[in-house]
Design a protein around this motif. Structure first.
Motif, PDB file in Angstrom:
ATOM      1  N   LEU A 194     -32.042 -13.059   1.088  1.00 29.81           N
ATOM      2  CA  LEU A 194     -31.399 -12.955   2.394  1.00 29.81           C
ATOM      3  C   LEU A 194     -30.291 -14.004   2.529  1.00 29.81           C
ATOM      4  CD1 LEU A 194     -31.897 -11.096   4.719  1.00 29.81           C
ATOM      5  CD2 LEU A 194     -33.529 -12.720   5.647  1.00 29.81           C
ATOM      6  N   LEU A 195     -30.589 -15.233   2.136  1.00 29.98           N
ATOM      7  CA  LEU A 195     -29.597 -16.303   2.274  1.00 29.98           C
ATOM      8  C   LEU A 195     -28.415 -16.086   1.333  1.00 29.98           C
ATOM      9  CD1 LEU A 195     -31.848 -19.459   2.797  1.00 29.98           C
ATOM     10  CD2 LEU A 195     -30.628 -18.114   4.499  1.00 29.98           C
ATOM     11  N   ASP A 196     -28.685 -15.537   0.154  1.00 31.63           N
ATOM     12  CA  ASP A 196     -27.571 -15.167  -0.728  1.00 31.63           C
ATOM     13  C   ASP A 196     -26.561 -14.324   0.040  1.00 31.63           C
ATOM     14  OD1 ASP A 196     -28.067 -16.310  -3.163  1.00 31.63           O
ATOM     15  OD2 ASP A 196     -29.076 -14.570  -4.025  1.00 31.63           O
ATOM     16  N   ARG A 197     -27.081 -13.370   0.785  1.00 30.81           N
ATOM     17  CA  ARG A 197     -26.202 -12.403   1.441  1.00 30.81           C
ATOM     18  C   ARG A 197     -25.656 -12.900   2.768  1.00 30.81           C
ATOM     19  NH1 ARG A 197     -29.110 -10.111  -2.171  1.00 30.81           N
ATOM     20  NH2 ARG A 197     -28.226  -8.342  -3.309  1.00 30.81           N
ATOM     21  N   LEU A 198     -26.468 -13.606   3.511  1.00 26.49           N
ATOM     22  CA  LEU A 198     -26.025 -14.045   4.839  1.00 26.49           C
ATOM     23  C   LEU A 198     -25.131 -15.278   4.806  1.00 26.49           C
ATOM     24  CD1 LEU A 198     -28.211 -11.999   5.745  1.00 26.49           C
ATOM     25  CD2 LEU A 198     -28.596 -13.504   7.679  1.00 26.49           C
ATOM     26  N   LEU A 199     -25.239 -16.057   3.730  1.00 26.07           N
ATOM     27  CA  LEU A 199     -24.398 -17.255   3.648  1.00 26.07           C
ATOM     28  C   LEU A 199     -23.169 -17.045   2.770  1.00 26.07           C
ATOM     29  CD1 LEU A 199     -27.057 -20.109   3.379  1.00 26.07           C
ATOM     30  CD2 LEU A 199     -25.688 -19.493   5.362  1.00 26.07           C
ATOM     31  N   SER A 200     -23.294 -16.250   1.718  1.00 23.79           N
ATOM     32  CA  SER A 200     -22.105 -16.072   0.866  1.00 23.79           C
ATOM     33  C   SER A 200     -21.551 -14.656   0.952  1.00 23.79           C
ATOM     34  CB  SER A 200     -22.423 -16.442  -0.584  1.00 23.79           C
ATOM     35  OG  SER A 200     -23.402 -15.598  -1.116  1.00 23.79           O
ATOM     36  N   GLY A 201     -22.230 -13.784   1.667  1.00 27.75           N
ATOM     37  CA  GLY A 201     -21.713 -12.438   1.868  1.00 27.75           C
ATOM     38  C   GLY A 201     -21.383 -12.246   3.339  1.00 27.75           C
ATOM     39  N   GLY A 202     -21.171 -11.002   3.709  1.00 31.05           N
ATOM     40  CA  GLY A 202     -20.852 -10.700   5.102  1.00 31.05           C
ATOM     41  C   GLY A 202     -19.394 -10.967   5.404  1.00 31.05           C
ATOM     42  N   ILE A 210     -20.913 -24.421   4.522  1.00 30.13           N
ATOM     43  CA  ILE A 210     -21.888 -23.450   4.034  1.00 30.13           C
ATOM     44  C   ILE A 210     -22.358 -23.844   2.635  1.00 30.13           C
ATOM     45  CG2 ILE A 210     -22.192 -21.048   3.319  1.00 30.13           C
ATOM     46  CD1 ILE A 210     -22.119 -21.075   6.241  1.00 30.13           C
ATOM     47  N   VAL A 239     -24.652 -26.584   2.866  1.00 31.82           N
ATOM     48  CA  VAL A 239     -25.948 -26.080   3.320  1.00 31.82           C
ATOM     49  C   VAL A 239     -26.746 -25.544   2.141  1.00 31.82           C
ATOM     50  CG1 VAL A 239     -27.050 -24.216   4.610  1.00 31.82           C
ATOM     51  CG2 VAL A 239     -25.278 -25.585   5.679  1.00 31.82           C
ATOM     52  N   ARG A 240     -26.041 -24.785   1.291  1.00 29.86           N
ATOM     53  CA  ARG A 240     -26.730 -24.199   0.146  1.00 29.86           C
ATOM     54  C   ARG A 240     -27.256 -25.286  -0.779  1.00 29.86           C
ATOM     55  NH1 ARG A 240     -25.656 -18.681  -0.894  1.00 29.86           N
ATOM     56  NH2 ARG A 240     -25.965 -19.032  -3.096  1.00 29.86           N
TER      57      ARG A 240
END
Lengths: 73, 286
Positions: A20-28, A42, A45-46
């Motif tokens: 989820l974090l892969d997508r919500l932090l580096s995607g979208g 970001i 954060v990672r």
């Protein structure tokens, strides 16, 4: 697009937090909001998450076999 | 909510009757009701899916602090994802990156209107496509610690030192062969993807305790046309069966998070996007 897959995860099965974090932090879509968290933030954060995750109890870590994360109340 | 509020944006979508019907049953962060903010742009109608969030939690300072708090982060991530998933069942959707926040609805609508054309084009491109993740892990048995390996060796060690060195060598050999397998598996997956997917994004391999005991060496996202999704999943499962020393996992179906922003270069299906992270299926053993 349809998100109903014959063979997909059960609706009540929790998605692993790490995916989820892969997508919500580096995607979208990245829009500059009025409250700015820069890409650098970001990334920080990672990085800090990785450090932080070490101190997280095993209860919280995603069980890959179950494909789930922690139980968030 | 009586406290000062900000406007949190979850996704861009097209208004549909299904979405209108579902909206009253959906909740965002802090159990707030969701709202649709229309764009003032020309062309296909577009809306932002938004809800109010407390200013005290989402101002810049608070946000930076909250982002260090895994529990908070998980709650917001899961809520954001829940909204995106729910909207995706009703209408084509472009998910936003987590924590996109505006002072008020008016500012959010301005931002949406400015991007109207780009969002319309992206939604058209992603229509009838779904994202799937494909990950390759080395299974724990292939990444044993040297001292563990020594205990499973069948030969009679003459001294602890020699046994240790032998175990180290055996372990290195095993790791090299497993990395090679991972590379072959990655190539097999790419061959499948060439036929059944339209775009790929490489995410950085997952590290840290959230990934349990297995080493992740490949973490890709593919954009798959809906009519090929079943075939794609079956083909990857078939590859997984051929590599018993690896764990190959398909995640999804996802809303197209990894494809929501066009890559900077010309869209070549095999081109890695702006996402960081090189493939590491081939790596020197430490």
């Amino acid at each position: 697009m349809s998100l109903i897959a014959n063979d997909g995860p059960l609706p009540d099965r929790q998605v692993a937090l790490v995916d989820l974090l892969d997508r919500l932090l580096s995607g979208g879509v990245v829009l500059t909001g009025d409250i700015v968290l820069s890409i650098a933030d970001i990334d920080l954060v990672r990085i800090s998450l990785r450090a932080l995750i070490v101190s997280v109890s095993s209860e919280t870590t995603a069980s890959l076999a179950a494909g789930g994360g922690s139980d968030e109340s | 909510m009586t406290a000062p509020a900000l406007t949190y944006v979850y996704a861009v979508t097209q208004p549909t009757s299904a979405l209108d019907a579902a909206l009253p049953t959906l909740h965002g962060i802090g159990q707030e009701l969701l709202r649709l903010l229309p764009s003032d742009g020309e062309g296909m109608p577009l809306v932002f899916v938004v809800s109010d969030v407390p200013e005290a939690d989402f101002n810049e300072t608070a946000l930076k602090n909250h982002f260090e708090d895994l529990e908070w982060l998980e709650y917001v991530a899961r809520t954001h994802h829940g909204v995106v998933q729910a909207v995706a069942t009703c209408a084509p959707v472009l998910p936003l990156r987590m924590a996109t926040v505006y002072q008020d609805d008016h500012r959010a609508r301005q931002a949406l209107t400015v991007q109207h054309r780009a969002f319309s084009a992206r939604l058209d491109l992603l229509r009838a496509h779904t994202e799937y993740g494909v990950k390759i892990y080395l299974t724990p048995s292939t990444t044993l610690e040297p001292d563990q390996e020594a205990t499973v060796g069948s030969s009679q060690p003459t001294s602890p030192g020699k046994a240790y060195l032998r175990a180290r060598r055996a372990q290195q050999h095993t790791r090299e062969s497993v990395y090679q397998q991972a590379q072959v598996a990655a190539q097999a997956i790419e061959a499948i993807a060439a036929h059944l997917t339209t775009q790929r994004v490489r995410h950085a391999p997952q590290r840290g305790a959230l990934t349990a005991t297995q080493e992740n060496v490949l973490n890709d996202a593919y954009l798959v046309p809906d009519e090929q999704a079943e075939e794609f999943q079956a083909a990857i499962a078939e590859v997984a069966r051929r590599f018993p020393d690896l764990r190959i996992e398909v995640t999804g179906p996802w809303a197209p998070y990894s494809f929501a922003t066009p890559p900077p270069e010309t869209p070549d299906p095999a081109a890695p996007s702006h996402h960081s992270g090189a493939p590491t299926a081939h790596r020197e053993p430490p």
